[in-house]
Design a protein around this motif. Structure first.
Motif, mmCIF file in Angstrom:
data_model
loop_
_atom_site.group_PDB
_atom_site.id
_atom_site.type_symbol
_atom_site.label_atom_id
_atom_site.label_comp_id
_atom_site.label_asym_id
_atom_site.label_seq_id
_atom_site.Cartn_x
_atom_site.Cartn_y
_atom_site.Cartn_z
ATOM 1 N N GLY A 1 0.827 -1.199 0.000
ATOM 2 C CA GLY A 1 0.000 0.000 0.000
ATOM 3 C C GLY A 1 0.863 1.250 0.000
ATOM 4 N N ALA A 2 0.256 2.358 0.397
ATOM 5 C CA ALA A 2 0.948 3.648 0.371
ATOM 6 C C ALA A 2 1.890 3.797 1.564
ATOM 7 N N ARG A 3 2.827 4.700 1.430
ATOM 8 C CA ARG A 3 3.661 5.102 2.572
ATOM 9 C C ARG A 3 2.812 6.074 3.389
ATOM 10 N N ALA A 4 2.416 5.657 4.567
ATOM 11 C CA ALA A 4 1.464 6.429 5.376
ATOM 12 C C ALA A 4 2.114 6.892 6.667
ATOM 13 N N GLY A 5 1.750 8.097 7.081
ATOM 14 C CA GLY A 5 2.175 8.638 8.362
ATOM 15 C C GLY A 5 1.006 8.684 9.321
ATOM 16 N N MET A 6 1.293 9.046 10.575
ATOM 17 C CA MET A 6 0.257 9.030 11.603
ATOM 18 C C MET A 6 0.482 10.160 12.599
ATOM 19 N N LEU A 7 -0.578 10.881 12.931
ATOM 20 C CA LEU A 7 -0.589 11.820 14.049
ATOM 21 C C LEU A 7 -1.315 11.151 15.197
ATOM 22 N N VAL A 8 -0.679 11.110 16.371
ATOM 23 C CA VAL A 8 -1.246 10.377 17.488
ATOM 24 C C VAL A 8 -1.116 11.200 18.762
ATOM 25 N N THR A 9 -2.040 11.022 19.687
ATOM 26 C CA THR A 9 -2.015 11.732 20.962
ATOM 27 C C THR A 9 -0.682 11.518 21.673
ATOM 28 N N LYS A 10 -0.136 12.594 22.229
ATOM 29 C CA LYS A 10 1.143 12.517 22.934
ATOM 30 C C LYS A 10 1.091 11.459 24.038
ATOM 31 N N GLY A 11 2.107 10.592 24.017
ATOM 32 C CA GLY A 11 2.186 9.518 24.994
ATOM 33 C C GLY A 11 1.682 8.185 24.490
ATOM 34 N N PHE A 12 1.112 8.158 23.264
ATOM 35 C CA PHE A 12 0.507 6.928 22.753
ATOM 36 C C PHE A 12 1.128 6.482 21.418
ATOM 37 N N ARG A 13 2.324 6.953 21.170
ATOM 38 C CA ARG A 13 2.998 6.594 19.919
ATOM 39 C C ARG A 13 3.269 5.101 19.806
ATOM 40 N N ASP A 14 3.495 4.443 20.935
ATOM 41 C CA ASP A 14 3.895 3.042 20.931
ATOM 42 C C ASP A 14 2.732 2.078 21.144
ATOM 43 N N THR A 15 1.511 2.558 20.993
ATOM 44 C CA THR A 15 0.342 1.686 21.196
ATOM 45 C C THR A 15 0.395 0.465 20.297
ATOM 46 N N PHE A 16 0.771 0.637 19.031
ATOM 47 C CA PHE A 16 0.831 -0.494 18.106
ATOM 48 C C PHE A 16 1.892 -1.508 18.520
ATOM 49 N N ASP A 17 3.011 -1.019 19.057
ATOM 50 C CA ASP A 17 4.099 -1.920 19.436
ATOM 51 C C ASP A 17 3.784 -2.664 20.735
ATOM 52 N N ILE A 18 3.082 -1.995 21.638
ATOM 53 C CA ILE A 18 2.675 -2.647 22.888
ATOM 54 C C ILE A 18 1.585 -3.673 22.610
ATOM 55 N N GLY A 19 0.693 -3.323 21.690
ATOM 56 C CA GLY A 19 -0.400 -4.229 21.338
ATOM 57 C C GLY A 19 -1.375 -4.418 22.478
ATOM 58 N N GLN A 20 -1.956 -5.604 22.555
ATOM 59 C CA GLN A 20 -2.954 -5.891 23.588
ATOM 60 C C GLN A 20 -2.405 -6.781 24.693
ATOM 61 N N GLU A 21 -1.097 -7.054 24.628
ATOM 62 C CA GLU A 21 -0.421 -7.856 25.649
ATOM 63 C C GLU A 21 -1.107 -9.209 25.839
ATOM 64 N N GLN A 22 -1.452 -9.817 24.722
ATOM 65 C CA GLN A 22 -2.073 -11.139 24.753
ATOM 66 C C GLN A 22 -1.332 -12.064 23.791
ATOM 67 N N ARG A 23 -1.023 -13.257 24.252
ATOM 68 C CA ARG A 23 -0.429 -14.280 23.388
ATOM 69 C C ARG A 23 -1.570 -15.153 22.870
ATOM 70 N N TYR A 24 -1.702 -15.227 21.542
ATOM 71 C CA TYR A 24 -2.805 -16.000 20.989
ATOM 72 C C TYR A 24 -2.547 -17.501 21.040
ATOM 73 N N ASP A 25 -1.302 -17.894 21.326
ATOM 74 C CA ASP A 25 -0.967 -19.301 21.539
ATOM 75 C C ASP A 25 0.068 -19.356 22.655
ATOM 76 N N LEU A 26 -0.352 -19.806 23.827
ATOM 77 C CA LEU A 26 0.510 -19.757 25.006
ATOM 78 C C LEU A 26 1.740 -20.650 24.886
ATOM 79 N N TYR A 27 1.666 -21.677 24.059
ATOM 80 C CA TYR A 27 2.723 -22.678 24.054
ATOM 81 C C TYR A 27 3.599 -22.623 22.812
ATOM 82 N N ASP A 28 3.380 -21.657 21.956
ATOM 83 C CA ASP A 28 4.201 -21.510 20.747
ATOM 84 C C ASP A 28 5.241 -20.419 21.008
ATOM 85 N N LEU A 29 6.488 -20.818 21.076
ATOM 86 C CA LEU A 29 7.547 -19.859 21.402
ATOM 87 C C LEU A 29 7.981 -19.040 20.197
ATOM 88 N N ARG A 30 7.462 -19.367 19.010
ATOM 89 C CA ARG A 30 7.873 -18.664 17.803
ATOM 90 C C ARG A 30 6.756 -17.802 17.217
#
Length: 696
Positions: free
Chosen positions: A78-107
């Motif tokens: 797709g396109a090269r896209a930028g983002m304006l985000v509320t101060k302090g929330f730049r890393d929301t995508f990297d933090i994610g939802q802190e959930q492992r969808y498979d507890l036993y898969d180490l990869r």
């Protein structure tokens, strides 16, 4: 008026031409052109017009569905896209939802954000959860950030994602105006405009996906418009969305994220229409195309819908590994088992089918287009289910020797005869599809054993009877033109637009005036898209629904508001409506306070008149006249390789009865009835089969 439905798939592009008044119908199928999908559409429109002896200018409307955005997210083109985000929330995508969808898969892996961290710029501003201002928008920071992203980072599109923007769009709208004033050609998406719903991770992911796809969709639609105009088309061009409603090109350009899964959505709409004609209200809609197999549920004639969708899985097609989006979508289970799915042997020495696909280029080995990997289509050809000289009506001969060689080479370590290996491939695909459908239906409380199945897609009719037998589905319906049913489904949808907005409020003590005003505002916004499409106000119907729950619950249920209920009377009716919906789902109610989670409004135009016999319903004559001959085909339930009768579907009259094992061929697909199955041809042309083991 002549109307044309066009569905672009991963392997084939399908066309269905219908004249509503006369019931005239014609179909066409050609290979997709991955380098430029518009080319296959333009060439196909000209081809079907020439075949039917009409001019392209005679076509009054073209309705189009595409996987363009889906493929762009998967392939990251797709396109090269930028983002304006509320101060302090730049890393929301990297933090994610802190959930492992498979507890036993180490990869395990998670999908990379569509906007990398360096292209996310923090903006000082902050809204409270109710939309009130905690910190004002720093407009100078917005202007500086946009200049940096465009001038230095060369972004083509911008996503504006502020916290709690679902409660108030003021800050995002002001930032949008600043960016648009400085760079009028910049593609801009705001989270409050794309999907104003709580849960910033999903809302912002959806907004970035929208921005990511905007330049590409705009360019594609421009090429498509120009190409069709050059061919002589001067009618209306519409796009079908993921929720099954038609959109204008302008709406599609503004909300490209709503084009995800648009083709499969049309197939489900057509399945519901077929069920209505045959008299079956509860259905499992099954489509097997060139790349994937899909299943959707229809209850009471209405497809199930969802408002959360995961696209572009990054790890073994597992749920949780993709991009989590919020859009109105027909609720479907999807699995990488299509005709082009590549056969492999896993680390345990077992056969696997998919999820990798040979696609249109190079395609399965039997296409003789340079592909060497064995696929599900190669297995079906080897088993005798396909006629090598009648694929696509004879326009695309297949190479049986290439199919057998590819299967033999890939399965040599297993020491199996080629036919036995081909049967293993066929049956493994069936079992994989069954597993996905069982889970999908069970999670939604749908008993498929008391429903019917509608089979579609180029490969669906070959696999449907055996999948139904495994699932104990008693009846399978094979519509006329099943191989291009999604293209027919394009012509069933009505112009519509749906808005979902977070609105958290307790039912007890609800501010009725504010509630009614908000609902009216959403209705006006949804209706405006249809008015812009040329519909009149009296032709638009509005459907209202609310997501509600008991206070403290983490999940909500959908409550439909009766059509005749006046807006002012809705607040007083909510408790009773919720109790009725909750009891229908859980067979009980609780003595707890209620709260509203969100409001849903869908504006819909008139549903087009679709002929009952869309496709070829057959011609009068004895069944013997429809017998094309016999072919050696593999039917384990009948003893293995048998001389199987092969019928010409176009010569089977309504009312005729069939008994398995047999094959029924049309140009775009082949029906397989197993030993013990029986079928009757419905007046609409649909073949309605009773599955022996499922009804015993």
């Amino acid at each position: 008026m002549l109307r044309l439905g066009v569905d672009i798939g991963g392997t084939f592009t399908d066309f269905a031409l219908v004249e509503s008044d006369s019931g005239r119908a014609a179909v066409h199928k050609r290979l997709t052109t991955p380098d430029d999908p518009a080319r296959a559409v333009i060439e196909g429109v000209a081809a079907i017009a020439a075949a039917e002896g009409i001019a392209v200018a005679d076509i009054g409307e073209i309705v189009h569905g595409t996987t363009l955005v889906t493929n762009a997210l998967i392939e990251r083109r797709g396109a090269r896209a930028g983002m304006l985000v509320t101060k302090g929330f730049r890393d929301t995508f990297d933090i994610g939802q802190e959930q492992r969808y498979d507890l036993y898969d180490l990869r395990l892996k998670f999908a990379d954000p569509l906007v990398p961290r360096r292209l996310r710029v923090e903006i000082p501003e902050r809204l409270k959860h109710d939309g009130s201002v905690l910190a004002p928008l720093d407009e100078d920071a917005v202007a500086a950030a946009v200049t940096h992203l465009v001038e230095k980072e060369k972004v083509e599109a911008l996503a504006i994602c502020f916290l709690h923007a679902y409660a108030s769009a003021d800050h995002e709208e002001r930032a949008r105006r600043i960016a648009a004033a400085a760079y009028p050609d910049l593609y801009i998406s705001t989270s409050s405009g794309v999907f104003p719903y709580a849960r910033e991770f999903e809302r912002w992911t959806t907004t970035t996906a929208n921005a990511y796809g905007q330049p590409m969709v705009d360019a594609y639609l421009a090429r498509l418009e120009a190409g069709l105009a050059d061919a002589g088309f001067a009618g209306r061009l519409a796009i079908i969305g993921s929720g099954g409603g038609l959109m204008t090109l302008e709406t599609a350009r503004r909300f490209p994220v709503r084009l995800l899964e648009s083709g499969p959505a049309a197939g489900v709409l057509m399945a519901a229409r077929v069920g209505d004609v045959v008299g079956v209200d509860d259905l499992l809609a099954f489509d097997l195309g060139g790349t994937t197999a899909k299943g959707a549920l229809v209850r009471g004639g209405r497809p199930f819908k969802a408002y959360a969708f995961e696209a572009a899985h990054s790890y073994k097609h597992k749920t949780g590994s993709g991009l989590k989006l919020q859009i109105p979508v027909i609720d479907m289970a999807e699995i990488g088992s299509g005709g082009g799915s590549i056969v492999s042997i896993d680390e345990l020495g077992l056969l696997r089918v998919g999820p990798r696909s040979a696609s249109a280029v190079p395609g399965p080995a039997c296409y003789a287009r340079g592909g060497t990997d064995p696929t599900l289509t190669d297995a079906n050809l080897t088993l005798g289910y396909l006629d090598a000289d009648f694929f696509l009506g004879g326009r695309m001969p297949l190479d049986p020797a290439a199919a057998e060689s590819a299967i033999a080479a890939r399965t040599a370590p297993l020491g199996l005869e080629t036919v036995r290996a081909a049967w293993g491939i066929h049956d493994i695909a069936n079992e994989d599809i069954c597993r996905a459908f069982r889970m999908h239906a069970t999670e939604r409380g749908f008993d498929y054993r008391r429903s019917g199945m509608v089979a579609s897609g180029g490969g669906g009719p070959i696999h449907a009877a055996r999948i139904a037998r495994k699932l104990k589905v008693p009846q399978v319906i094979y519509p006329a033109g099943a191989g291009v049913m999604s293209a027919f489904g394009m012509l069933v949808g009505a112009t519509s637009f749906e808005i979902v907005r977070s609105y958290r409020a307790p039912v007890a003590g609800l501010d009725a005036a504010a509630f009614t005003a908000t609902l009216s505002e959403i209705e006006a916004e949804a209706t405006a898209y249809l008015l812009a499409a040329g519909l009149t106000a009296d032709a638009i119907t509005v459907e209202r629904r609310l997501d509600m729950r008991y206070r403290g619950q983490g999940y909500d249920i959908e409550v439909a508001v009766p059509a005749g209920l006046a807006p002012a009377a809705i607040p007083d009716a909510l408790s009773g409506l919720f109790a009725e919906a909750y009891r229908a789902t859980f067979d009980t109610t609780l003595d707890q306070p209620l709260e509203i989670a969100s409001l849903k409004v869908e504006a819909t135009g008139p549903r087009p008149d679709m002929p009952l016999a869309a496709g070829n319903a057959g011609t009068a004559g004895a069944l013997a006249a429809a017998l094309k001959g016999y072919r050696r085909a593999y039917f384990p339930a009948a003893g293995g390789l048998v001389d199987c009768p092969v019928y010409d579907r176009y010569r089977i009259a309504p009312g005729e009865r069939l008994a398995g094992p047999c094959l029924v061929e049309e140009r775009e697909s082949t029906i397989l009835l197993d030993a013990g199955d029986t079928a009757e041809v419905h007046p609409s042309g649909a073949v309605v089969a009773s599955i022996a083991a499922a009804i015993a």
